[in-house]
Scaffold this motif. Sequence first.
Motif, short mmCIF file in Angstrom:
data_model
loop_
_atom_site.label_atom_id
_atom_site.label_comp_id
_atom_site.label_asym_id
_atom_site.label_seq_id
_atom_site.Cartn_x
_atom_site.Cartn_y
_atom_site.Cartn_z
N TYR A 182 42.32 62.45 50.19
CA TYR A 182 43.12 61.48 50.95
C TYR A 182 44.07 60.77 50.01
N TYR A 183 45.32 60.63 50.45
CA TYR A 183 46.35 59.98 49.66
C TYR A 183 46.94 58.79 50.43
N PHE A 184 47.21 57.69 49.72
CA PHE A 184 47.99 56.61 50.30
C PHE A 184 49.44 57.09 50.36
N CYS A 185 50.06 56.97 51.54
CA CYS A 185 51.41 57.47 51.76
C CYS A 185 52.25 56.46 52.54
N HIS A 186 53.57 56.71 52.53
CA HIS A 186 54.51 55.91 53.31
C HIS A 186 55.45 56.83 54.07
N SER A 187 55.94 56.35 55.19
CA SER A 187 56.97 57.05 55.94
C SER A 187 57.67 56.06 56.87
N LYS A 188 58.76 55.51 56.42
CA LYS A 188 59.54 54.58 57.23
C LYS A 188 60.06 55.28 58.49
N SER A 189 60.40 56.56 58.38
CA SER A 189 60.92 57.27 59.56
C SER A 189 59.87 57.39 60.66
N LEU A 190 58.60 57.55 60.29
CA LEU A 190 57.55 57.58 61.32
C LEU A 190 57.35 56.22 61.95
N TRP A 191 57.40 55.17 61.14
CA TRP A 191 57.26 53.81 61.67
C TRP A 191 58.36 53.52 62.68
N ASP A 192 59.56 53.98 62.39
CA ASP A 192 60.70 53.73 63.27
C ASP A 192 60.63 54.49 64.59
N ARG A 193 59.71 55.44 64.73
CA ARG A 193 59.58 56.22 65.97
C ARG A 193 58.73 55.53 67.02
N GLY A 194 58.16 54.38 66.73
CA GLY A 194 57.41 53.63 67.73
C GLY A 194 55.91 53.68 67.54
N THR A 195 55.20 52.92 68.40
CA THR A 195 53.75 52.77 68.29
C THR A 195 53.00 54.07 68.52
N SER A 196 53.45 54.86 69.47
CA SER A 196 52.80 56.13 69.80
C SER A 196 53.80 57.26 69.58
N ILE A 197 53.35 58.32 68.92
CA ILE A 197 54.21 59.45 68.57
C ILE A 197 53.53 60.73 69.06
N ILE A 198 54.31 61.61 69.65
CA ILE A 198 53.78 62.93 70.02
C ILE A 198 54.26 63.92 68.97
N GLY A 199 53.29 64.55 68.32
CA GLY A 199 53.57 65.59 67.34
C GLY A 199 53.08 66.92 67.89
N CYS A 200 53.06 67.92 67.03
CA CYS A 200 52.65 69.25 67.45
C CYS A 200 51.69 69.83 66.42
#
Length: 152
Positions: free
Chosen positions: A90-108
Amino acid sequence: MDITFTKDNKRFKYRASALIIENNHILLQNIKDYWAPPGGKVQMLEDSRIALKREIFEELSTDIAIEQSAIFIEQTYHSQEKSFHELGVYYFCHSKSLWDRGTSIIGCENGEDMEYRWFPIIEIEKINLQPAVLKDKLLGEHKIFEHIINHE
């Protein structure tokens, strides 16, 4: 080729997972009746950091910044059908672009829609997070690398 194999009703797997934290929230993936950090299996001759970036890009179509190693968990657990032996990095990570997509995200994942959601870290005790030993790591003040052996 993923580093995983099954013999009888026992399965071994080697995974890399992201503790993506933004604004005191963590992004988790919904898997049936529990939540887990996003990530996936490491492939043969692939290091865990590259595997993690590949998996996140495949599932969420974005890049992540890996900050540092967080935890290495050797665990065994059981479901109704199988017993598992998992090595998880497990790694501590960041992603501002994911944060900007909203509270709930649909991925695949594997061609199917998968729900991802941001949870306040201070409320992590209220959700069914797996592996459960991550709760202490997330609520702790120190970001030092740990190696945990866990048998459920």
